[in-house]
Design a protein around this motif. Structure first.
Motif: not given
Length: 432
Positions: A228-241
């Motif tokens: 998950w990315s947000v404007p101007l900040r880039g990726v803020v959340h990652t998760w691998q099942h």
């Protein structure tokens, strides 16, 4: 009619459906020719206080399931349809990963109580709509706006909760025949033009499509990887099942339109389409695109919601006709779409829109001027259902033999297609 539950226990007929009328509603769905009925369980009714189960609420839901059985309609059950108890929200709701276990506990308990009454279950209704509506657009509770990071966290927790609920429920001894899935709101926003004038609209449409999970959820379904990315900040959340692709027995498409906006980012209606009251325009080809895109998952698909809010019966008939032709066309092209659910049975309380968006096949107004009156526009839906066989193999044969053009109508396609009705899997023509 997925929203039976919020109204069943309200005693005021001016603002809500009464508990005593669920039998009438289910019978009205049967009169439309439906053989399946989508509903959701109201967690706050069943567990109004943490750890306390309201047995009267349980009894009421059991009565609803029994009524569906008596009317020979297969239930499709959503465990969570946007709403949850206040006590859960006060604990942080879906913003806290530790709260996932509270949902899983409820889901397992609900399945133990109601599982024998339905084969088709879903963990959540439209998790991206819940996350984006509540934390970006602000039109869903808790009404926060532009908190892109928290929206991603909520969505990630909802998808984690699906995986855990799936594993827990499928491990139960009475779950061997259960099909457990998820329904997803598939929105793709588009600017009406190109060039410098449309750059702001293009940017907004891109982020709107992103926040509704067009690529995020697609990638998660194919790989189990969430990012998950947000404007101007880039990726803020990652998760691998850990199991790779997430566990899923079926996939629900919730499709209404591919909304188009002008340079000022106001809704607009492309040529040849019809504007709804939401407002977004009809877009049947977009439904085909969603079915085609979802076919990449390799599991059965249901169009678990589609519909068109309008007071114009001619518009309702035209749009339903064109949307259902796209479903049949997709089946004819080899896509595994097992059925469709129309949103909705009776004009409903459409969340932030109140009672102003008449999606129903039956008209109902809060001032009492209309009370479950079958709309003229809904009669074409009855014709469709009467023409369609219950056998999925027969539907596929019809679809393969059909010729799709702007004309004839969907009903004419069915009547003219050379097909033999034979045994096969169940085909759902139903009410959400």
């Amino acid at each position: 009619m997925a929203f039976l539950e919020p109204f069943l226990f309200d005693s005021n007929p001016k603002v809500a459906w009464q508990a005593s009328r669920y039998k009438e509603d289910i019978e009205n769905a049967r009169k439309l020719g439906c053989n399946s009925f989508r509903l959701s369980l109201e967690w706050a009714r069943i567990e109004p206080r943490q750890g306390y189960i309201d047995e009267d609420a349980v009894k009421r839901f059991l009565e609803i399931f029994e009524c569906l059985e008596q009317n020979k309609m297969e239930p499709s059950v959503s465990i969570h349809h946007f709403v949850h108890p206040q006590w859960f929200e006060e604990l942080g709701g879906w913003t806290k990963e530790e709260n996932i276990e509270l949902y899983v506990k409820f889901a397992v308990d609900a399945f133990k109580r109601f599982g024998k009454h339905a084969k088709l279950w879903s963990s959540f209704n439209e998790p991206t709509a819940l996350a984006t509506g509540g934390y970006v657009a602000g039109n869903f509770p808790p009404g926060k706006m532009f908190n892109f990071s928290l929206a991603g966290q909520v969505l990630m927790n909802l998808l984690k909760a699906h995986c855990k609920a799936y594993t827990a429920i499928k491990a139960l001894p009475n779950a061997s025949g259960t099909k457990f899935g998820l329904t997803h709101a598939m929105w793709k926003f588009r600017p009406a033009g190109k060039g410098l004038l449309y750059l702001p609209a293009k940017w907004a449409c891109g982020w709107g499509t992103y926040c509704m999970g067009w690529d995020v959820v697609q990638n998660w379904m194919l790989t189990g990887h969430f990012e998950w990315s947000v404007p101007l900040r880039g990726v803020v959340h990652t998760w691998q099942h850990k199991g790779g692709k997430p566990p899923m027995d079926w996939w629900g498409i919730q499709y209404y339109s591919r909304p188009t906006v002008n340079w000022a980012m106001q809704p607009t209606c492309p040529k040849g389409e019809i504007m709804s009251l939401m407002p977004y325009a009809s877009d049947p080809e977009g439904l085909y695109e969603c079915i085609q895109r979802s076919s990449e998952f390799g599991i059965p698909i249901y169009v678990s919601e589609t519909g068109f809010p309008t007071f114009n019966d001619d518009h309702m008939q035209t749009v339903l006709d064109r949307y259902l032709k796209e479903i049949l066309r997709a089946i004819g092209d080899g896509m595994d779409c097992r059925g469709y659910y129309i949103w909705t049975l009776v004009d409903n309380f459409e969340w932030a829109e109140g009672y102003t968006k008449p999606f129903g096949m039956y008209a109902w107004r809060p001032d009492g001027s209309k009370d479950r009156e079958l709309k003229e526009g809904a009669k074409i839906f009855i014709r469709f259902n009467n023409l369609l066989p219950d056998s999925y193999e027969a539907v596929k044969a019809i679809a393969r033999g059909a010729v799709f053009k702007q004309k004839p109508t969907f009903a004419d396609v069915l009547e003219n297609a050379a097909a033999t009705v034979g045994p096969g899997g169940h085909w759902d023509k139903a009410m959400a």
